[in-house]
Design an enzyme around this catalytic site. Sequence first.
Site, PDB file in Angstrom:
ATOM      1  N   LYS A 256       0.820  -1.209   0.000  1.00 22.86           N
ATOM      2  CA  LYS A 256       0.000   0.000   0.000  1.00 22.86           C
ATOM      3  C   LYS A 256       0.863   1.272   0.000  1.00 22.86           C
ATOM      4  O   LYS A 256       0.439   2.310  -0.481  1.00 22.86           O
ATOM      5  CB  LYS A 256      -0.920   0.028   1.221  1.00 22.86           C
ATOM      6  CG  LYS A 256      -1.814  -1.191   1.397  1.00 22.86           C
ATOM      7  CD  LYS A 256      -2.892  -1.261   0.343  1.00 22.86           C
ATOM      8  CE  LYS A 256      -4.001  -2.244   0.699  1.00 22.86           C
ATOM      9  NZ  LYS A 256      -3.586  -3.661   0.676  1.00 22.86           N
TER      10      LYS A 256
HETATM   11  C1  PLP Z   1      -4.181  -4.772   0.250  1.00 22.68           C
HETATM   12  C2  PLP Z   1      -3.358  -5.988   0.181  1.00 22.68           C
HETATM   13  C3  PLP Z   1      -3.615  -6.993  -0.764  1.00 22.68           C
HETATM   14  C4  PLP Z   1      -4.769  -6.919  -1.734  1.00 22.68           C
HETATM   15  O1  PLP Z   1      -4.602  -5.901  -2.682  1.00 22.68           O
HETATM   16  P1  PLP Z   1      -5.863  -5.359  -3.506  1.00 22.68           P
HETATM   17  O2  PLP Z   1      -5.369  -4.233  -4.297  1.00 22.68           O
HETATM   18  O3  PLP Z   1      -6.886  -4.982  -2.498  1.00 22.68           O
HETATM   19  O4  PLP Z   1      -6.325  -6.509  -4.341  1.00 22.68           O
HETATM   20  C5  PLP Z   1      -2.762  -8.071  -0.805  1.00 22.68           C
HETATM   21  N1  PLP Z   1      -1.734  -8.189   0.059  1.00 22.68           N
HETATM   22  C6  PLP Z   1      -1.481  -7.273   0.988  1.00 22.68           C
HETATM   23  C7  PLP Z   1      -0.344  -7.473   1.935  1.00 22.68           C
HETATM   24  C8  PLP Z   1      -2.258  -6.129   1.074  1.00 22.68           C
HETATM   25  O5  PLP Z   1      -1.981  -5.200   2.000  1.00 22.68           O
END
Ligand code: PLP
Length: 494
Positions: free
Chosen positions: A112
């Site tokens: 993120k």
């Molecule tokens: C948010 C997240 C995901 C999923 O990503 P999306 O964009 O919501 O599909 C996968 N792995 C981790 C560690 C995340 O923080």
Amino acid sequence: MELQYVSTRDASEVVSASQAILKGLANGGGLFVPTSIPKLDVSLQDLSKMSYQEVAYEILKLYLSDFTEEELKTCIARAYDDKFDTEEIAPMVYADGAYYLELFHGSTIAFKDMALSILPHLMITSARKNNVTNEIVILTATSGDTGKAALAGFAGVEGTKIIVFYPKDGVSPIQKQQMVTQVGDNTLVVGINGNFDQAQTGVKKMFADEAMAKELAEAGYQFSSANSINIGRLVPQIVYYVYAYTRLLANERIEEGEKINVVVPTGNFGNILAAFYAKNMGLPIDKLICASNENKVLYDFFKTGVYDKNREFVLTNSPSMDILISSNLERLIYRIAGEDASKNAQLMKLLTTEGKYEITPEMKEKLADFYGNFTSEAETAEVIRNLYEKTGYVIDTHTAVASGVYEQYKKDTGDTKATVIASTASPFKFARSVMGAIDEACLDMEDFALVDKLSEIANVEVPKAVEEIRSAEVRHKMVCEVDEMPQVVRDFLK
Ligand SMILES: *Cc1c(COP(=O)(O)O)cnc(C)c1O
């Protein structure tokens, strides 16, 4: 020429990139999408000689075309700096037949950060460009990683406040500790008695509440979203797919134009959608491999064409993917519906009223680029243990879900193309699940003892983000019911 953004539910709502970033969500709950996906206008060879920041500029300039070069370059420089613990920003590690694209070298050690370190800068620049004088209030629901990454991005940013709701019992101990210790007077972190989907629905309701918007405007505030529905998060995520491809090219692992596969552990469908955009920009990607955990609503969707959220919600060891309403899928549905907003709106209405919808056979045909599968909890642990025993490389639970699906994919298809697996979190963030998978005897240990043990066996230093919270003071203790969320927001802004 300026690229415009249109709502997936209303063809008459058209805005500029900066307006789309400010609004987050379109009126009536639609998402903003570019009216056309731009093509890469620099060769892959040229991109392969550029730094991460330079590649970022080449992508962002195509999507955020109402920003000046200087604005974009300033935002990029402020985002991708020494908050990241490596100059490469997103390094790649080859292990057991796949390239792991490590997207967790930012300040909160999950992917993120790749987008949330730039979003606050894009947002305040957008506010300035549009003569917005209200203070911007970021409302966010988190399954664990978005919350902390958004807090880290917005804490102390003048002209903004940020409120994060998380499912009280639905995040890992380290994730929770990271959030509740957040400093910054402009931050508020609240646990809810409910799951992520309820938190997200609660936030979406506030965004759609016109009376609340009016009341806030009178007090000098306006809402915006840091959730992955914001186009200001989606676009920066395209960058690392282009970067990954061009690094493989630079290191002569592939030839120019050779196709690769991409595997993405998926929850809200934002990360894999960015890969889909990259492919449509002309990046040579063959399959987009969508990996789910036991909340396998997307696997079922790709198999049957029916999206059905009416099922039991499973709490897994990959909590950031414990999601039954994958919000960003709407952007794909809109596209395979022939960019027909009313057709898409009908399906999304069914999702609200019935909890499910079915796409037509013609729409399903347009999903041929995708392959979906899922990895069970037991398999996820096995993947972590096997990879560690074979190579010494330790991956987190989310990445392991992707790795497990890639194994399935190879069995199903025999495809041997070079493959990039999006590695979305540091194993330190999920030390308990990761160490438990490697050695069950570890489960008796305390969280931070596990962190130290992990550091020892993986031969990787404990990341700064984890060191910092060892002894940090808990600053956010509030817990509320789902229907109290609006009141919590009002009280904080008083
Ligand atoms: C948010 C997240 C995901 C999923 O990503 P999306 O964009 O919501 O599909 C996968 N792995 C981790 C560690 C995340 O923080």
